[in-house]
Design a protein around this motif. Structure first.
Motif, PDB file in Angstrom:
ATOM      1  N   SER A  36      11.465  47.805 -29.585  1.00 12.17           N
ATOM      2  CA  SER A  36      11.076  49.157 -29.184  1.00 12.17           C
ATOM      3  C   SER A  36      11.698  50.145 -30.169  1.00 12.17           C
ATOM      4  CB  SER A  36      11.542  49.476 -27.762  1.00 12.17           C
ATOM      5  OG  SER A  36      12.958  49.530 -27.701  1.00 12.17           O
ATOM      6  N   ARG A  78      12.610  54.626 -30.279  1.00 13.02           N
ATOM      7  CA  ARG A  78      12.575  55.946 -29.646  1.00 13.02           C
ATOM      8  C   ARG A  78      11.777  56.882 -30.539  1.00 13.02           C
ATOM      9  NH1 ARG A  78      14.815  58.237 -24.845  1.00 13.02           N
ATOM     10  NH2 ARG A  78      15.294  56.040 -24.745  1.00 13.02           N
ATOM     11  N   ASP A 137       9.943  55.890 -25.595  1.00  9.67           N
ATOM     12  CA  ASP A 137       9.988  54.691 -26.427  1.00  9.67           C
ATOM     13  C   ASP A 137       8.598  54.100 -26.605  1.00  9.67           C
ATOM     14  OD1 ASP A 137      12.735  54.868 -26.593  1.00  9.67           O
ATOM     15  OD2 ASP A 137      13.108  53.381 -25.034  1.00  9.67           O
ATOM     16  N   ARG A 183       6.714  50.407 -27.495  1.00  7.37           N
ATOM     17  CA  ARG A 183       6.967  48.977 -27.421  1.00  7.37           C
ATOM     18  C   ARG A 183       6.480  48.345 -28.720  1.00  7.37           C
ATOM     19  NH1 ARG A 183       3.878  48.572 -23.686  1.00  7.37           N
ATOM     20  NH2 ARG A 183       2.122  47.529 -24.645  1.00  7.37           N
TER      21      ARG A 183
END
Length: 159
Positions: free
Chosen positions: A113, A115, A121, A123
């Motif tokens: 993941s 940010r 976030d 994936r």
């Protein structure tokens, strides 16, 4: 697709008339690369409408998962027009495609993941030999810019 292209042309025309950071960026920044690649004309229109040209033209570094025109065309036209007409929603969606820092393809494949600049976030996974950002497949990697890096995705990623 015609609706999207017409709306994109309208946004580009409106941005050019309105001024204020709407000129086509020059050089090798993320914004300039997007502005000079016809495959990103819808993304460019969206970035201009959201007022993010200067952000993607700034020092960075940023990693951008850039959807192509074909990726935007997958969104039903009514939904896309609603997003494009809601500046805050559009900014949030576009910033969801931006990860602070320069993350190369070699680094992305080791992440699960990341940010994003909108605080959520994404994936990251591998499926059938492809790197996926949420449900979008990365189709091209490591387009280097002076203020970051671009990875092309085949779908608009959504939180």
């Amino acid at each position: 697709m015609k609706k999207i292209l017409l709306f994109s042309a309208f946004l580009l025309t409106g941005a050019a008339v309105a001024g204020g950071g709407s000129s086509v960026p020059r050089g090798n920044t993320i914004a300039a690369i997007v502005a000079n690649d016809p495959n990103f004309s819808t993304l460019l229109s969206a970035v201009q409408a959201a007022g993010l040209v200067e952000t993607l033209n700034s020092a960075g570094p940023f990693t951008v998962f850039a959807p192509t025109n074909a990726a935007f065309a997958k969104i039903p036209s009514e939904q896309l027009n609603a997003i494009l007409n809601d500046r805050e929603q559009l900014r949030s969606l576009l910033l969801y495609h931006v990860v602070p820092g320069r993350v190369t393809a070699a680094q992305v494949v080791n992440l699960s993941s990341a940010r994003t600049a909108n605080g959520s976030d994404v994936r990251i996974s591998r499926m059938n030999g492809n790197v996926m950002i949420n449900d979008a497949r990365v189709t091209r990697t490591d387009i280097r810019a002076s203020n970051g890096i671009i990875h092309v995705v085949d779908s608009v990623i959504q939180p």
